[in-house]
Every structure is written in C-alpha cells, then in structure tokens.
Design a protein around this motif. Structure first.
Motif, PDB file in Angstrom:
ATOM      1  N   ALA A 110      -3.760  43.244 -41.934  1.00 28.73           N
ATOM      2  CA  ALA A 110      -2.303  43.117 -41.828  1.00 28.73           C
ATOM      3  C   ALA A 110      -1.712  42.629 -43.139  1.00 28.73           C
ATOM      4  O   ALA A 110      -0.671  43.131 -43.594  1.00 28.73           O
ATOM      5  N   ALA A 111      -2.365  41.646 -43.764  1.00 29.61           N
ATOM      6  CA  ALA A 111      -1.859  41.126 -45.035  1.00 29.61           C
ATOM      7  C   ALA A 111      -1.868  42.198 -46.117  1.00 29.61           C
ATOM      8  O   ALA A 111      -0.917  42.318 -46.904  1.00 29.61           O
ATOM      9  N   ALA A 112      -2.943  42.992 -46.169  1.00 27.75           N
ATOM     10  CA  ALA A 112      -3.014  44.063 -47.159  1.00 27.75           C
ATOM     11  C   ALA A 112      -1.907  45.088 -46.933  1.00 27.75           C
ATOM     12  O   ALA A 112      -1.286  45.575 -47.888  1.00 27.75           O
ATOM     13  N   ALA A 113      -1.639  45.411 -45.669  1.00 31.95           N
ATOM     14  CA  ALA A 113      -0.556  46.345 -45.358  1.00 31.95           C
ATOM     15  C   ALA A 113       0.790  45.760 -45.751  1.00 31.95           C
ATOM     16  O   ALA A 113       1.662  46.457 -46.291  1.00 31.95           O
ATOM     17  N   ASP A 114       0.991  44.472 -45.495  1.00 31.04           N
ATOM     18  CA  ASP A 114       2.251  43.821 -45.877  1.00 31.04           C
ATOM     19  C   ASP A 114       2.445  43.864 -47.390  1.00 31.04           C
ATOM     20  O   ASP A 114       3.549  44.111 -47.884  1.00 31.04           O
ATOM     21  N   LEU A 115       1.387  43.616 -48.147  1.00 35.01           N
ATOM     22  CA  LEU A 115       1.488  43.560 -49.605  1.00 35.01           C
ATOM     23  C   LEU A 115       1.842  44.907 -50.216  1.00 35.01           C
ATOM     24  O   LEU A 115       2.349  44.963 -51.342  1.00 35.01           O
ATOM     25  N   SER A 116       1.590  45.990 -49.495  1.00 33.79           N
ATOM     26  CA  SER A 116       1.908  47.319 -50.029  1.00 33.79           C
ATOM     27  C   SER A 116       3.382  47.671 -49.871  1.00 33.79           C
ATOM     28  O   SER A 116       3.847  48.664 -50.436  1.00 33.79           O
ATOM     29  N   ARG A 117       4.126  46.861 -49.131  1.00 34.68           N
ATOM     30  CA  ARG A 117       5.554  47.127 -48.953  1.00 34.68           C
ATOM     31  C   ARG A 117       6.322  46.745 -50.218  1.00 34.68           C
ATOM     32  O   ARG A 117       5.925  45.823 -50.944  1.00 34.68           O
ATOM     33  N   PRO A 118       7.427  47.436 -50.501  1.00 34.68           N
ATOM     34  CA  PRO A 118       8.163  47.177 -51.742  1.00 34.68           C
ATOM     35  C   PRO A 118       8.592  45.718 -51.876  1.00 34.68           C
ATOM     36  O   PRO A 118       9.171  45.136 -50.957  1.00 34.68           O
ATOM     37  N   GLY A 119       8.297  45.114 -53.023  1.00 33.09           N
ATOM     38  CA  GLY A 119       8.737  43.758 -53.327  1.00 33.09           C
ATOM     39  C   GLY A 119       7.881  42.654 -52.748  1.00 33.09           C
ATOM     40  O   GLY A 119       8.031  41.489 -53.151  1.00 33.09           O
ATOM     41  N   GLN A 120       7.005  42.985 -51.812  1.00 27.28           N
ATOM     42  CA  GLN A 120       6.245  41.951 -51.124  1.00 27.28           C
ATOM     43  C   GLN A 120       5.294  41.206 -52.065  1.00 27.28           C
ATOM     44  O   GLN A 120       5.274  39.972 -52.106  1.00 27.28           O
ATOM     45  N   ALA A 121       4.483  41.944 -52.829  1.00 34.26           N
ATOM     46  CA  ALA A 121       3.529  41.300 -53.728  1.00 34.26           C
ATOM     47  C   ALA A 121       4.258  40.481 -54.788  1.00 34.26           C
ATOM     48  O   ALA A 121       3.823  39.385 -55.152  1.00 34.26           O
TER      49      ALA A 121
END
Length: 567
Positions: A487-498
């Motif tokens: 879930a965290a890896a998927a979240d980080l791929s969203r724009p601006g998240q990382a």
C-alpha cells in the motif's frame, strides 16, 4: 424446503446482491453458480444474511440442460438470469456462448417450470431494445453486440413460448465490489493518471446503486403483471461525466482534469496512449433513457434510490478501501472526511475511540491494521495530510490532529499512539490538550533517535521513493513484504506523494530540539516503545519499552509485542 426462486449468475456482482435481498425477504433461494459456492456464502455471511433458506447448485448456462438434473427445482416460481460475460476483448464465440445461447437456455429451462410466475432477464441500458437480428459485431465489439443479440432473442423467445418476462436494463451498477467499467476511470483519477475527461462535456454515464437494483429485481415478479415489460434502471440525476469526476476528485482530495477528449479523437489515438478499450467508447454518449416506467413501479414497491452523489462518494470510499480490488477492506466505518480542510482517509469511529493511532513515514494508517486487530475497544486511524490516501494539507498538521480529535465525545479520553514522524504533532497536541488524552505512547520517536539517512539525500530522494517497488521498499525499511508495504509503495507512486514524504521528513528533523524540550512539559502519562535495533540516542525521563529484535517499524514486524505494550 424446495427453493421458490433461482438466481443464475449468483456469484456475480448483481447476482450476489440479489440473492442477499431475496434471502432477507424470506424467500427460499437456489443460487446457481458454475464453481463452488464458498465465496458467495462467505460474502453473504459477511453481510449478516441468513443462510438457512439458501441452496447452492452447480449450473452452467452454456449447456442446454444448464447442467441441472431434469427433475430438479420443480417448485421454482421466479427465475432470475443475472449471468453474463461482462468483459471487453472477448471473442465472438466466448461472448455469444453466455450472452446469447446461455440466455436462451435459461429461457427454455424456465418455460418448463410448472408454476413459473416470471422470468427476469438482466440486460443492459445501452443494448435493450436496440433491435434484433444480427448486430454488427465488428463495429460494436463482441460484448455489446452479444448483449444486443441476446436481448432481442430472449424477448422473441418469450413471446413465442408465452413465458412471462420482465427485462431489467441497469446502467453502470455501483456498490462495494464493483471494480470494472467506471471504476477504472475513478482509479486513474485517484492515481493521477487521468489527464483529461474522456468524451465531451455532456457525456452521460448514468449509475444505479447495487442495493436499490437488487430490491427492484426482487420485487419484479410480484409487481410486474405484464409480459415483455422492460425497465431502464438508472439514476437520471447522475451528473454528466465531467461533473461526476469533479465530484469524486473533490471527495478524495485529488485534482480533477480540466480538459475533455472527444470520442472521435479517442478512437483515432493509439490504445497504448489512451489505455481505453475501444469497446468502451460507445458508452461515452449523451443519450438519455426513459426511466418513467421503472420509477413508477419502484414507487409502487415503496423503493427510492439513495441520493446519487452520496452513493458515488460511498462507492469511491469502497474502491479506495480495497485499493481498487487488490486487497480486503477493513471493517466499517471507513472513508473520506474533511478534517481541517483536508480530504482525510479515516478508519474507525471518531466519537469514542479507545486508541487513536497515527502513522509514520513512508507508510499510511494501514500499517496499524495488525496492531489494531489486537487491541481492545474502538480504534481510530487516519492518513496524515498529504500522505497515504489523504489529500494535500490545507492547515498545519497540529491543527489537523486537533480537529480530528475534536470529533470525540465529551469525556472521551483515548490513548494517543504515534509512530516516528507522527510523534511531532502528537506531542504538541498532548501538551496543548492534556484533558483530552488519557495517555501518550510514542513508538520509535524519530526526534529521540539517530537522524534518518534520507536527510542526506538530495531531491533525487523523492524520485527514488516514487519509483520504488514494494519489494525494494520493504528491503529499504528492513521489514517483510506485506499489504502495508504494498500500500505504501502504491501511495508513493501518486503525484506529489514522494515529494511530500521527503519534505515532511526534513521538517520533522528541523524541530527535533524543540520537541525534546516540549516532551518534558507534557502533563499526561507518556510511554516510549522502541525496537532493540533502533534505540533512543537521547536519554529521557519517561518509561521506555524495548521490543527485542525490532527495528524502526515494530507495528509491521512485531505486532503482538507492540499491542501488548499499548495495552
């Protein structure tokens, strides 16, 4: 007791909602499935549906006898055909086997029931009444053409055989478990991969709530006295597609696209660019439908659909809760709520939580799931602003925590638990509102530990985080792979998240000394939990529990031990 109703396609999305509705009404139901019925009965049990009047039977509508014994189910009065292949990219043979030939097999079988009251055939809002004969399979695609052909064939066959028929034409059905069709547009929107709205500004993709549809279907045999009646089941108040997308974008805290792409252009663009199946483009239409007969009949049944905007928001919550069908949703309640102006993902009841769990970086509140399952009493978790599934922050995170906990009832004093980065707003809140907190537990408080190596990285850190796969992220964090890391890896791929993760890490590092001093002035019981591999580097005058063998993420590696420490 012999079943009085049978539902073909009972394990499908519409079928299982219909089975649940019939059982709740006291009907004895035969659920016809191709494989085993374990998944269906598990789903029904999860919905707290009584199963004492349910029989699961194996059937295959592609066979002339449906795979049923000749003398079976003679007492069936109402036959529902919810079976069908709803998929794009099918061959003509695959599509016709179920949507045409299979539908006629169900008609033939229903005609032999001595006490048949009604055959209810589930068609589609874009295909029903579109004409008979041989539809253009090349132009329409195998799915839609087969549905058009099957609709006409069932109507004609029912007239010839005198079978009492009702045809239901549902539009896009929404509800928990629906992950196809419009759901893919919502997924692209949420993931930041929808640069423009497909179709024009007046494109109408109507929806209908799954529970409302099931209630309508369940009442049809008793209420519909005619033959061959057809009912368009859709909510005319569904916003046009650009407004629908804007509604869901605002609800989930993402940016809505401002441009539209005409259908004609979409047809000419390479599929690799649009990622749109050509068969779906015919659904991008401005057509409207005659819903009058369905609304009149629903009125006689005492049915009213839920407000369409509420249904859409609830469905979006279900999609995000399951990561668009890739995982299991947590127990309700869950969903987006506005907290300090931020579209915030919340799981649990804000009224009287026993524990409030705030996550650290680069995780989201799903990282607490195994610990939460081991705690007594209600648990409240939330994704911090700009992180996880929550939208970008519109206020300082300290204000966000204060408003999140302002929903607790008067006198409720939860245990506030924070991990790593979240220890910063948690300490500030506990210092400012000691009367609202029973106890403060700091798990791996970063401001009392060695600085993260990520602080020495440049802007490339955000790019590296965004491109991390789940296995790579797990190795970087020193934790096993699992749903929380995925879930965290998927979240980080969203724009601006990382980028926001790196910015939050640097901001937390800048206030380390301030937090150490503030901690000495917190007037509620404070406990600290760390892993033996990630010890404190600053001495504190507070109780410290060390979990042997744990690192910076004991909630992922040692949930039993951490839950015990919290209890």
């Amino acid at each position: 007791m012999e079943p009085d109703s049978i539902v073909f396609g009972a394990s499908g999305f519409i079928g299982r909602f219909l089975v649940a509705e019939l059982l709740r009404r006291g009907s004895t139901v035969a659920a016809a499935v191709r494989g085993g019925g374990d998944a269906l009965t598990a789903w029904l049990s999860g919905q707290e549906v009584p199963l004492d009047k349910l029989s699961v039977v194996r059937a295959d509508i592609t066979h002339p006898d449906l795979g049923l014994p000749p003398d079976a189910l003679k007492e069936v009065r109402d036959v529902y055909n919810c079976a069908g292949r709803y998929a794009f990219g099918l061959s003509v043979e695959e599509a016709r086997a179920t949507n045409v030939t299979g539908a006629l097999h169900v008609l033939d079988w229903a005609a032999t029931r001595p006490g048949l009251r009604r055959l209810v055939h589930v068609s589609g809002y874009r295909v029903s009444g579109a004409g008979g004969g041989s539809p253009d399979y090349r132009r329409l695609g195998a799915y839609e053409a087969s549905k058009v052909e099957g609709d006409a064939a069932v109507r004609a066959g029912a007239r010839e055989r005198g079978v009492p028929l009702s045809v239901a034409n549902p539009s896009t059905v929404i509800g928990p478990g629906q992950f196809v069709g419009l759901a893919s547009v919502v997924a692209d929107l949420w993931r930041g991969r929808l640069p423009a709205v497909p179709g024009g500004r007046d494109v109408f993709v109507p929806v209908v709530d799954a529970a409302y549809l099931a209630a309508f279907l369940a009442g049809l045999p008793e209420q519909d006295g005619g033959r061959g009646e057809a009912y368009w089941l859709l909510d005319d108040r569904t916003p046009v597609l650009p407004e629908l997308i804007k509604l869901l974008a605002a609800h989930t805290g993402v940016r809505a696209p401002r441009r539209t792409i005409p259908v004609g252009l979409l047809r000419r663009l390479p599929r690799a660019l649009t990622r749109a199946d050509p068969e779906t483009l015919s659904f991008l239409s401005t057509d409207r439908y005659d819903t009058g007969p369905a609304e009149a009949l629903a009125g006689r049944m005492g049915l009213r659909p839920p407000p369409v905007e509420t249904a859409l928001r609830t469905w979006a919550d279900d999609l995000v809760a399951t990561r668009f069908g890739t995982t299991t949703a947590p127990p309700r309640p869950y969903g987006y709520q506005r907290v300090a102006g931020t579209a915030t993902w919340i799981t649990g009841d804000r009224a009287r939580p026993a524990h409030v769990l705030l996550h650290g970086l680069p995780l989201d509140s799903d990282s607490w799931r195994e610990v939460a399952d081991r705690l007594d009493g209600p648990v409240l978790t939330a994704d911090l602003p700009g992180l996880g599934r929550s939208g970008p922050a519109h206020a300082p995170v300290t204000d966000w925590v204060a408003e999140l906990l302002s929903g607790t009832e008067t006198g409720a004093r939860p245990v506030l638990v924070a991990h790593s980065l979240a220890c910063v707003p948690a300490v500030r809140y506990a210092a400012a509102h000691p009367e609202r907190v029973a106890r403060l537990v700091l798990v791996a408080p970063a401001f009392l530990q060695a600085p993260s190596p990520w602080l020495s990285r440049t802007r490339a850190a955000a790019l590296l985080l965004r491109r991390m796969s789940a296995p790579h992220l797990a190795a970087t964090l020193g934790v096993p792979e699992g749903p929380a890391v995925a879930a965290a890896a998927a979240d980080l791929s969203r724009p601006g998240q990382a980028r926001r993760v790196v910015a939050a890490l640097r901001a937390a590092h800048a206030v380390r000394h301030e937090l150490r001093e503030l901690l000495t002035r917190v007037n509620v019981p404070v406990e600290i939990v760390v892993g033996s591999a990630d010890p404190l580097t600053v001495p504190v005058d507070r109780p410290v529990t060390t979990i042997a063998g744990a690192g910076h993420y004991p909630q992922l590696t040692h949930p039993d031990e951490l839950a015990a420490a919290l209890r």
